[in-house]
Design a protein around this motif. Structure first.
Motif, PDB file in Angstrom:
ATOM      1  N   PRO A 253       8.621 -11.283  36.770  1.00  0.00           N
ATOM      2  CA  PRO A 253       8.716 -11.131  38.230  1.00  0.00           C
ATOM      3  C   PRO A 253       8.130 -12.327  38.973  1.00  0.00           C
ATOM      4  CG  PRO A 253       6.966  -9.745  37.341  1.00  0.00           C
ATOM      5  CD  PRO A 253       7.698 -10.300  36.161  1.00  0.00           C
ATOM      6  N   ALA A 254       8.703 -12.642  40.099  1.00  0.00           N
ATOM      7  CA  ALA A 254       8.173 -13.712  40.948  1.00  0.00           C
ATOM      8  C   ALA A 254       6.871 -13.244  41.584  1.00  0.00           C
ATOM      9  CB  ALA A 254       9.189 -14.076  42.016  1.00  0.00           C
ATOM     10  N   ILE A 255       5.954 -14.174  41.764  1.00  0.00           N
ATOM     11  CA  ILE A 255       4.651 -13.798  42.334  1.00  0.00           C
ATOM     12  C   ILE A 255       4.295 -14.650  43.550  1.00  0.00           C
ATOM     13  CG2 ILE A 255       3.737 -12.891  40.161  1.00  0.00           C
ATOM     14  CD1 ILE A 255       2.322 -15.551  39.741  1.00  0.00           C
ATOM     15  N   ASP A 256       5.250 -15.510  44.009  1.00  0.00           N
ATOM     16  CA  ASP A 256       4.950 -16.393  45.148  1.00  0.00           C
ATOM     17  C   ASP A 256       4.615 -15.608  46.411  1.00  0.00           C
ATOM     18  OD1 ASP A 256       5.321 -18.565  43.589  1.00  0.00           O
ATOM     19  OD2 ASP A 256       7.352 -19.004  44.261  1.00  0.00           O
ATOM     20  N   HIS A 257       5.201 -14.429  46.573  1.00  0.00           N
ATOM     21  CA  HIS A 257       5.010 -13.651  47.789  1.00  0.00           C
ATOM     22  C   HIS A 257       3.718 -12.829  47.772  1.00  0.00           C
ATOM     23  CE1 HIS A 257       6.715 -10.919  44.849  1.00  0.00           C
ATOM     24  NE2 HIS A 257       6.332  -9.889  45.602  1.00  0.00           N
ATOM     25  N   LEU A 258       3.033 -12.788  46.641  1.00  0.00           N
ATOM     26  CA  LEU A 258       1.832 -11.964  46.516  1.00  0.00           C
ATOM     27  C   LEU A 258       0.596 -12.721  47.004  1.00  0.00           C
ATOM     28  CD1 LEU A 258       2.373 -10.399  42.964  1.00  0.00           C
ATOM     29  CD2 LEU A 258       2.878  -9.375  45.193  1.00  0.00           C
ATOM     30  N   VAL A 259      -0.263 -12.018  47.696  1.00  0.00           N
ATOM     31  CA  VAL A 259      -1.533 -12.629  48.118  1.00  0.00           C
ATOM     32  C   VAL A 259      -2.398 -12.905  46.896  1.00  0.00           C
ATOM     33  CG1 VAL A 259      -3.633 -12.318  49.475  1.00  0.00           C
ATOM     34  CG2 VAL A 259      -1.440 -11.465  50.340  1.00  0.00           C
ATOM     35  N   TYR A 260      -2.445 -11.936  45.977  1.00  0.00           N
ATOM     36  CA  TYR A 260      -3.216 -12.099  44.741  1.00  0.00           C
ATOM     37  C   TYR A 260      -2.267 -12.057  43.555  1.00  0.00           C
ATOM     38  CZ  TYR A 260      -7.131 -11.031  47.826  1.00  0.00           C
ATOM     39  OH  TYR A 260      -8.040 -11.056  48.857  1.00  0.00           O
ATOM     40  N   VAL A 261      -2.240 -13.135  42.795  1.00  0.00           N
ATOM     41  CA  VAL A 261      -1.280 -13.249  41.700  1.00  0.00           C
ATOM     42  C   VAL A 261      -1.635 -12.347  40.526  1.00  0.00           C
ATOM     43  CG1 VAL A 261      -0.659 -15.598  42.348  1.00  0.00           C
ATOM     44  CG2 VAL A 261      -2.527 -15.225  40.713  1.00  0.00           C
ATOM     45  N   ASP A 262      -2.907 -12.004  40.390  1.00  0.00           N
ATOM     46  CA  ASP A 262      -3.366 -11.056  39.371  1.00  0.00           C
ATOM     47  C   ASP A 262      -4.719 -10.507  39.819  1.00  0.00           C
ATOM     48  OD1 ASP A 262      -5.205 -13.078  38.843  1.00  0.00           O
ATOM     49  OD2 ASP A 262      -4.235 -13.737  36.996  1.00  0.00           O
ATOM     50  N   HIS A 263      -5.426  -9.865  38.920  1.00  0.00           N
ATOM     51  CA  HIS A 263      -6.683  -9.199  39.286  1.00  0.00           C
ATOM     52  C   HIS A 263      -7.855 -10.159  39.471  1.00  0.00           C
ATOM     53  CE1 HIS A 263      -7.235  -9.882  34.971  1.00  0.00           C
ATOM     54  NE2 HIS A 263      -8.533  -9.776  35.191  1.00  0.00           N
ATOM     55  N   VAL A 264      -7.711 -11.405  39.024  1.00  0.00           N
ATOM     56  CA  VAL A 264      -8.868 -12.299  38.931  1.00  0.00           C
ATOM     57  C   VAL A 264      -9.502 -12.575  40.287  1.00  0.00           C
ATOM     58  CG1 VAL A 264      -9.624 -14.635  38.329  1.00  0.00           C
ATOM     59  CG2 VAL A 264      -8.128 -13.348  36.773  1.00  0.00           C
ATOM     60  N   ALA A 265      -8.702 -13.011  41.270  1.00  0.00           N
ATOM     61  CA  ALA A 265      -9.253 -13.350  42.589  1.00  0.00           C
ATOM     62  C   ALA A 265      -9.939 -12.150  43.245  1.00  0.00           C
ATOM     63  CB  ALA A 265      -8.160 -13.910  43.490  1.00  0.00           C
ATOM     64  N   PRO A 266      -9.286 -10.975  43.347  1.00  0.00           N
ATOM     65  CA  PRO A 266      -9.986  -9.844  43.968  1.00  0.00           C
ATOM     66  C   PRO A 266     -11.201  -9.383  43.159  1.00  0.00           C
ATOM     67  CG  PRO A 266      -7.867  -9.146  43.079  1.00  0.00           C
ATOM     68  CD  PRO A 266      -7.877 -10.638  43.038  1.00  0.00           C
ATOM     69  N   TRP A 267     -11.163  -9.553  41.843  1.00  0.00           N
ATOM     70  CA  TRP A 267     -12.318  -9.170  41.016  1.00  0.00           C
ATOM     71  C   TRP A 267     -13.521 -10.049  41.365  1.00  0.00           C
ATOM     72  CZ3 TRP A 267     -16.281 -10.330  37.923  1.00  0.00           C
ATOM     73  CH2 TRP A 267     -16.763  -9.381  37.035  1.00  0.00           C
TER      74      TRP A 267
END
Length: 444
Positions: A253-267
């Motif tokens: 899936p494309a992730i360009d539109h997501l604010v957080y690409v995975d859990h790392v940044a919000p974690w």
């Protein structure tokens, strides 16, 4: 009844020709005989107790003792009986004591009751492994027989092996917890290590320097580097995903539109804004979070064994923004882990899962190599105190069980705090009083 003088030859014949439960009685010592069992032969003695009732006791197994030694032991037993001793009761007591000693062995307890107890805990298997790896020298000892002298030698051996004192201390603490559990369950009445403390080694010059910087906080440049590193991490993940999709992996899936690409940044941002320990972030669930009321209510994992009641933690506005965005990206769940493992179908993330992402953020943000992820927790407390927060409030936000922990590690950041409080009290509550010295008027 078969009778003849028991000898090595007569026993050899009896072994070959006898059947199960068959007996051969000695003509030299009354009541002394051997009996055949399915897989063994036993020396036995029949006698009458003090009440005149017939009794039979096993003396030993053949061929563990020779016939002469067995007959000698039988005579000694008859002497005990004549003096009034109940040899059968003595044997029962000896057997019972042997069973008790077996149960009280450290290894037996680790493999039995304590393993069952620990495996009901999240990190129980890790605790059992620690005890097995570090205390094999005491496996055959009764838990109540381990002495402070044994501990002193053990500590010396571990230091010789190069084990850090903090690790030795944690390991020793695990042992004392095990012994306390054995007392609680009634396996042992008490142990000798209740008041036994480890000898803390003298710090080297390097360790003194390191200990002074242990509770560090982020400088303004490091804070800027942290956020730059998080953004660079996300951009790198976006570039990697675009590259993968353009090289035959369109199914990703494309992730360009997501604010957080995975859990790392919000974690990482959760740790930055809350000061939570890593374990509490890994265990954070959506059931713990009340977004409308900006509150997290959860039991602190480190102290759950003696403080199981949940604690409440306020959510700042920037932290709320992070949680709301992450909540929306995941379909606004009401249950489950906030940062679940994708590979394990929503299970809890492994405790080491943030090591590599943090190393990447640190590198991309230009942060010093030795900067630990845990520094974000220290930074949270330090900046609160530097901003004027009182130590009691900080202790509650850090989930310290004792405010002295906060004072010990962060109190130095506000050395004038007590003076400020005293001055504030004196200023606010001193009435005009002629007994107090008046300041001289300033000449015009």
């Amino acid at each position: 009844m078969n009778k003849e003088k028991l000898s090595a030859k007569s026993l050899a014949r009896f072994v070959k020709k006898s059947v199960i439960r068959e007996e051969l009685w000695d003509t030299e010592l009354s009541g002394f005989h051997v009996r055949r069992y399915a897989n063994s032969l036993a020396y036995r003695l029949k006698y009458r107790n003090q009440e005149g009732k017939p009794r039979t006791t096993t003396i030993a197994r053949y061929p563990d003792l020779t016939i002469d030694d067995a007959r000698k032991l039988a005579r000694q037993t008859l002497g005990k009986i004549a003096s009034g001793e109940d040899v059968l009761q003595t044997r029962v007591q000896v057997r019972h004591q042997a069973k008790v000693e077996e149960i009280q062995r450290l290894k037996k307890y680790l493999d039995g009751p304590y393993r069952a107890y620990q495996f009901r805990k999240k990190t129980g298997d890790h605790t059992i492994n620690i005890l097995n790896n570090h205390f094999s020298c005491w496996f055959e000892k009764s838990m109540s027989s381990i002495t402070p002298k044994d501990v002193a030698k053990w500590q010396s051996d571990k230091e010789t092996d190069g084990l850090a004192f903090d690790t030795i201390k944690r390991t020793y603490g695990a042992l004392k917890t095990c012994l306390n559990h054995a007392v609680k369950t009634g396996t042992i009445n008490a142990h000798q290590l209740e008041k036994c403390q480890l000898e803390k080694p003298h710090l080297t010059e390097y360790e003194l320097t390191k200990s002074g910087a242990a509770r560090s906080y982020l400088t303004e440049d490091e804070t800027a580097g942290l956020f730059a590193g998080i953004e660079a991490y996300q951009n790198k993940k976006r570039d990697q995903r675009q590259n993968s999709r353009s090289h035959g992996k369109e199914h990703l899936p494309a992730i360009d539109h997501l604010v957080y690409v995975d859990h790392v940044a919000p974690w990482v941002l959760t740790m930055f804004y809350s000061g939570f320990r890593p374990g509490d972030i890994f265990g954070l669930r959506w059931e713990h979070i009340n977004l409308p009321f900006r509150m997290i209510t959860k039991t602190i994992e480190k102290t759950a064994h003696h403080q199981p009641e949940p604690r409440a933690f306020p959510i700042s506005q920037p932290f709320l923004d992070v949680l709301e965005i992450w909540h929306g990206q995941n379909g606004k769940p009401t249950t489950g882990y906030v940062f679940p493992s994708i590979r394990k179908n929503g299970a809890r993330l492994n405790s080491t899962s943030m090591q590599k992402p943090w190393a990447m953020i640190r590198k991309l943000g230009g942060l010093r190599e030795g900067l630990q992820l845990y520094t974000l927790r220290h930074n949270f407390a330090s900046q609160l105190i530097l901003g004027g927060a009182d130590l009691l409030t900080v202790a509650k936000l850090m989930a310290h069980t004792d405010i002295q922990t906060t004072v010990k590690h962060y109190g130095h950041l506000r050395p004038d705090l007590a003076r400020d409080y005293v001055d504030q009290f004196a200023t606010n509550h001193t009435p005009e009083n002629k007994l107090l010295p008046q300041k001289a008027a300033t000449p015009i």
